[in-house]
Each structure stands twice: as C-alpha cells, then as structure tokens.
Design an enzyme around this catalytic site. Structure first.
Site: not given
Ligand code: F6R
Length: 243
Positions: A127, A132
């Site tokens: 995503h 999603e």
């Molecule tokens: C956050 C967002 C998400 C995150 C992704 C990765 O604003 O839009 O797409 O970038 O879920 O999250 P982390 O960096 O926590 O692994």
C-alpha cells in the site's frame, strides 16, 4: 536512506522556499524528519514558506489523540521547525462527512499549486498512503477500510490490536500521482516483497505502489534488506546513477 531523503527534501526547499510537500507517517520516515530538524537547527533550513499535506489519518482519532497522525507529525516534526500552523494540512479523521472532507482536501491541494515533492513509505502489502490492495485504484482522497495485515502491522503503536482504528482517510492514487516528484522510502526485510512488486511487478491495484512505475519522476531509496528481492542488475547500479 534517511540522510539521502533529507537531502532531497532540503534541496527542494532551498530551490523553492514555498514548496508544497506531501508527507508520510510511520516508522520509515522518522529518521528523515530527525535529520531535517537537525538541518533546521544547525544551518537554518527555513520552513516558514513551506506547506505540507499529509497522506492520511485514522478515522475517529482527534488531533490530540497520541495515536493520531496529527499528533505524530506534531511530535516528530512540526513542533521542532518553523513551519506556520496554517500551512499544515492533514485529513480530518473526525469529519462527519468523510466524502466531503476528501473532496475538500484534494481541492485544497490544487489551490496551493499541487504537491512538489511527495514522500512515501510502503506497506508490507504494497500500500501507499492507505490505498490498500483492491480490484481498482481509488483516485481521490477517500475513506478506506484498513486491511487486517495493516491493522496487525500498525498495532505496534497501540496497546493492543483491538485499539487500532478499522478505517482511515487517505489521499487517493491520483492525488499521489499528481505530485511532481515522488520519493519512496523502505527499509527492512519485511518490505522486500512489497518493494519487488512495486518495481518489478505488473501495474495492478492489487499492489498499489506498482502504479509508481507510471510516474514521471520517482526516486526509490532502500536499505539492502528492503532491496533483497530485486534483481542484482537493479541493486548494483551505482547509487550516484540512481540518484
Ligand atoms: C503513513 C502511510 C503508510 C506507511 C506504511 C509504512 O502515512 O501512509 O503508507 O508509509 O504503512 O509504514 P511504516 O513506515 O511504519 O512501516
């Protein structure tokens, strides 16, 4: 990864002090924010004319909720720099009419001249924002039902998995694709399959990040683990050529 990303953001602001930035939350960009704060504090990187739009927010969490993305951004970035509060935009997770909030958000981005530089992380399910995997791409800022995988992955920020909101409001794929430049960051082995799909897989809404293959100006910054599934000929291109 974070130093390279911070260099790109800082360069963007030096070249265009009134830049419009698209920002992400989560673990991935944390060190980039920390680095930008250090650049602000040490050599005065000036955010006073910068405008920011965040990708997403949980539905039902108010700005003062410590689990909200409003709170995250304030704590990890905004309160440490000289950005004007009126130039900070994050979708409102408490809006009664999420559809109207989405339309308003996209209109606001357009009215500020569009996003110059969009920072993205990537989910383990590929995503971007909270778009999603689905059978079609959602174009504009919209309400999303979060995948079980996303809820599980993000439960590390909550005291238990049941506390993670089930819905979010997220920029759509078109909103993201309209950004003039995109920088996607990923680190860690748990992102390697998603990174492979984004770069080498078919362009499909089942792997939302794959749409970036069609964007005219994308930079992808990975650590070795996140790059582990990529063909060697991609990974071994000297970094100076990639950047
Ligand atoms: C956050 C967002 C998400 C995150 C992704 C990765 O604003 O839009 O797409 O970038 O879920 O999250 P982390 O960096 O926590 O692994």
């Amino acid at each position: 990864m974070s130093a390279e990303a911070a260099k790109i953001v800082a360069g963007q602001i030096y070249l265009k002090p009134d830049s419009v930035l698209g920002l992400a939350t989560g673990s991935t960009p944390l060190k980039m924010y920390e680095t930008l704060v250090a650049v602000h504090e040490t050599i005065g990187l000036d955010f006073s004319r910068v405008t920011t739009f965040n990708l997403d927010e949980y539905i039902g969490l108010s700005a003062d909720n410590p689990q909200s993305y409003h709170y995250f951004m304030h704590e990890n970035f905004f309160r440490h720099i000289n950005i004007k509060p009126e130039n900070i935009f994050i979708p409102d997770g408490t809006a009664e009419n999420v559809g109207a909030e989405g339309l308003k958000y996209d209109r606001l981005i357009r009215s500020k001249g569009g996003i110059d530089l969009q920072i993205l992380g990537i989910g383990q399910n590929a995503h971007i924002g909270f778009n999603e995997p689905d059978i079609k791409f959602e174009a504009t800022t919209h309400k999303v039902k979060l995948d079980d995988e996303t809820i599980k992955a993000n439960s590390r920020f909550f005291s238990n998995v049941d506390e993670v909101p089930k819905y979010a409001i997220s920029m759509g794929i078109k909103t993201i694709m309209l950004a003039r430049r995109v920088v996607l960051l990923a680190n860690g082995k748990n992102k390697s399959a998603a990174v492979y799909k984004a770069i080498c897989g078919s362009v499909t809404p089942e792997a939302p990040a794959s749409i970036l293959q069609l964007h005219q100006d994308v930079t992808i910054i990975l650590d070795r683990q996140a790059a582990a599934d990529l063909p060697k000929k991609i990974v071994d291109v000297p970094i100076t050529e990639i950047l």
